[in-house]
Design an enzyme around this catalytic site. Structure first.
Site, short mmCIF file in Angstrom:
data_model
loop_
_atom_site.label_atom_id
_atom_site.label_comp_id
_atom_site.label_asym_id
_atom_site.label_seq_id
_atom_site.Cartn_x
_atom_site.Cartn_y
_atom_site.Cartn_z
N GLU A 185 0.33 -1.58 -9.39
CA GLU A 185 0.18 -2.78 -8.55
C GLU A 185 1.48 -3.57 -8.51
O GLU A 185 1.87 -4.12 -7.48
CB GLU A 185 -0.97 -3.66 -9.07
CG GLU A 185 -2.34 -3.01 -9.01
CD GLU A 185 -2.70 -2.51 -7.62
OE1 GLU A 185 -2.20 -3.08 -6.63
OE2 GLU A 185 -3.46 -1.54 -7.54
N GLU A 197 0.83 -1.22 0.00
CA GLU A 197 0.00 0.00 0.00
C GLU A 197 0.86 1.26 0.00
O GLU A 197 0.63 2.19 -0.77
CB GLU A 197 -0.96 -0.01 1.19
CG GLU A 197 -1.96 -1.15 1.19
CD GLU A 197 -2.70 -1.33 -0.12
OE1 GLU A 197 -2.90 -0.33 -0.84
OE2 GLU A 197 -3.07 -2.47 -0.44
ZN LIG Z 1 -2.47 -2.21 -4.80
#
Ligand SMILES: [Zn+2]
Ligand SMILES: *[C@@H]1O[C@H](CO)[C@@H](O)[C@H](O)[C@H]1NC(C)=O
Ligand SMILES: *[C@@H]1O[C@H](CO)[C@@H](O)[C@H](O)[C@H]1NC(C)=O
Ligand SMILES: [Ca+2]
Ligand SMILES: [Ca+2]
Length: 593
Positions: A426, A397
């Site tokens: 990501e 995160e």
């Molecule tokens: Zn993520």
């Protein structure tokens, strides 16, 4: 601004085996801290029984000080000139507090301290570190002279500690009780701001030895799942003084009592935010006692999660700082200490955020506005599991914040918005999670799984474990033909970076000290190339332009030394020299590789 989460939906449990990682005791970072002598006689403390109504009533502060010093003189057997009041004040309750030290030959005995507290003209409490029944009765006081000058004492102390003299503080002569009698000493300070060291020392004026010291630097400790460990089943350990003095000159916790500081603000909030519960500590020591058999919602488990999340957010703040995510580059800090960039944007971390489950997310506005990291509880087990305790998840995160701020500059937060760029977002997040949890014993073909703890499945939350083995992880550039969701795209990007990482680690080795960004160890170089690439790449990059930005970072940071290691990693999985944005696999290398 887009909010990125760690999963779209829980992946159906596929079969795969995670090799249990070998224990790795190498700490990520330790501040060098030599132990200097410290002696302080045990203090006695007595509450003095009030004799009921005071014959004096209200007294002035001067009168209270006189009452206190008369009391101490009688109690400690001191005659006139044997005690000096150092400071006194009267609090809102009307109690006057009087503090001082024993004097001998007109000089203070540094560690012979006493205090008395006066209310309504009566002493209500007193404390002392000398001359009570528990202490040696009056020690012999030597002459206030010595063979060693102040300058000689300073030179010796600087040499033995390696810390420069702090000239702003003038040296003072004092006596010190060493535990083996009283010695005449020179008191002065040593300080190295760049290393966060600042101590006061007392040097025996006859032997030149440091006999006593006071360390002004706040000590801290955090009981956490210490990196590179991944999950609570590997145990909680106490990490001492983990703050990096360059990245966090103000330390991590501002007060030493809550998980709130210059880099992160970590608390459990109720849905309506009427109650905000920070993790708590005492004098910089943050303990926890996590229980695997209780729900995440017990106060002990919330404390464990808050302290762990505070640790992870601060570690990544401090490590990414070394690789260029600084104040001017747009990092996350409440105060920038005059080093440029926009402040007031420490990361807000919501522990066990009540507005979601089975996920985690991170929202990154532009520099100067605080990002929000929400950690949810995962619900597929009984008891439920806390995402904040699987270290890869908060690392993932926080890395969204780094990639968002660095790509296209920190003043704009619209540069990872296209599906391909969001997919790489990501990917960088998983990649940094893998790098910070890598151990020296890891191997290239080992299966690295993300999210196996939170869903209690050895396959974790991605479609394949990360590995350079094409049978363990078959993903390649052309896999994107059937992958349209950001996490699915991210998995391909991680594999490309993972091949580069292992080319570098295999050839140039591994360092467990990620704080030394100048290290030539392969894992450190890989992290620098990836973070450097974020700085170079265009707004909304493609896999091709992001690869080229990494090659550019190799030129700027290393003069192109790792060019072929990078190319070979990308080419192995289809992003070779002739690959284009059409995503057809090309495994060719440029000439010279
Ligand atoms: Zn993520
Ligand atoms: C939960 O969601 C509500 C409604 O959107 C919002 O007002 C509240 O601030 C959220 N709570 C937390 C802890 O973020
Ligand atoms: C996790 O999975 C294992 C093996 O499938 C099972 O035995 C165990 O009870 C599960 N734990 C929880 C907390 O659900
Ligand atoms: Ca900032
Ligand atoms: Ca940006």
């Amino acid at each position: 601004m887009r909010t990125f989460s760690i999963v779209l939906a829980l992946a159906a449990a596929a079969t795969s085996v995670l090799a249990a990682p070998a224990p790795d005791s190498v700490a990520l970072h330790r501040r060098a801290a030599g132990k200097l002598p410290f002696f302080f006689p045990e203090s006695v403390y007595e509450n003095v029984q009030s004799s009921g109504s005071s014959p004096f009533g209200k007294v002035t502060e001067d009168q209270a000080v006189k009452i206190a010093t008369d009391f101490l003189a009688t109690k400690l057997g001191l005659s006139a000139g044997e005690f000096e009041v150092a400071n006194s004040f009267t609090d809102a309750s009307g109690t006057t507090h009087v503090y001082g030290a024993q004097l001998a030959n007109g000089l203070r005995i540094a560690n012979h301290q006493a205090a008395a507290h006066v209310q309504n003209g009566q002493v209500i409490a007193f404390s002392s570190s000398f001359n009570t029944e528990q202490h040696v009765s009056k020690s012999a006081i030597p002459a206030s002279s010595g063979k060693i000058s102040v300058d000689q004492a300073i030179a010796k102390a600087v040499e033995s500690t390696g810390i420069p003299h702090h000239k702003d503080f003038a040296a003072v002569s004092e006596y010190v009780n060493t535990g083996n009698g009283i010695v005449f000493a020179h008191k002065f300070q040593l300080r190295d701001s760049s290393k966060g060291q600042w101590v006061q020392v007392w040097v025996d004026a006859n032997t030149g030895a440091i006999v006593h010291s006071a360390d002004f630097v706040k000590k801290s400790s955090y009981k956490v799942i210490a990196l590179p460990n991944l999950k609570p089943t590997q145990g909680f350990t106490t990490v001492s003084n983990p703050e990096d003095a360059t990245a966090s000159p103000n330390g991590w916790s501002t007060s030493g009592t809550t998980t709130k500081g210059n880099n992160a603000d970590v608390a459990k909030r109720t849905a309506s935010e009427t109650a905000v519960t920070y993790g708590t500590g005492t004098g910089g020591a943050f303990t926890s006692s996590w229980s695997s058999s209780s729900a995440p919602s017990t106060s002990a488990n919330i404390q464990a999660s808050a302290v762990n999340l505070f640790y992870i957010a601060n570690v990544l703040h401090d490590i990414s700082y070394q690789y260029g995510f600084t104040e001017k580059a747009g990092n996350f800090q409440l105060s920038n200490n005059g080093k440029g960039g926009k402040a007031n944007d420490a990361v807000t971390v919501s522990v066990q955020d009540p507005n979601g489950t089975d996920n985690a997310d991170f929202s990154t506005p532009a520099d100067g506005q605080a990002p929000l990291m929400r950690m949810f509880v995962f619900t597929s087990t009984t008891p439920n599991r806390d995402g904040g305790l699987e270290n890869v998840i908060p690392l993932h995160e926080y890395t969204h914040g780094i990639s968002n701020r660095l790509t296209g500059g920190s003043a704009t937060a619209q540069c990872l918005e296209t599906t391909e760029a969001g997919g790489m977002g990501e990917g960088w997040s998983d990649f940094v999670g893998l790098v910070l949890t890598a151990k020296s014993t890891d191997t290239a073909t080992q299966a690295r799984v993300v999210g196996d703890y939170v869903i209690n499945s050895s396959a974790g939350i991605r479609s394949y474990p990360y590995s350079t083995s094409t049978s363990t992880n078959p993903l390649k550039y052309s896999s994107l033909a059937s992958r349209n969701e950001v996490h699915d795209i991210g998995e391909v990007w991680v594999e490309l970076l993972w091949e580069v990482y292992w080319n570098l680690v295999t050839k140039y080795g591994f360092s467990s000290n990620l704080y030394d960004a100048k290290s030539t160890a392969g894992n450190v170089v890989a992290l620098q190339l990836v973070i450097g690439g974020m700085m170079n790449q265009p707004c909304n990059p493609t896999i091709i332009s992001a690869r080229n930005a990494i090659l550019k970072a190799d030129q700027t940071f290393y003069g192109g030394k790792y060019k072929c290691d990078i190319w070979k990693g990308f080419a192995k999985r289809g992003v070779g020299n002739s690959a284009t944005t059409t995503k057809t696999d090309k495994t060719d290398l440029p000439s010279g590789c």
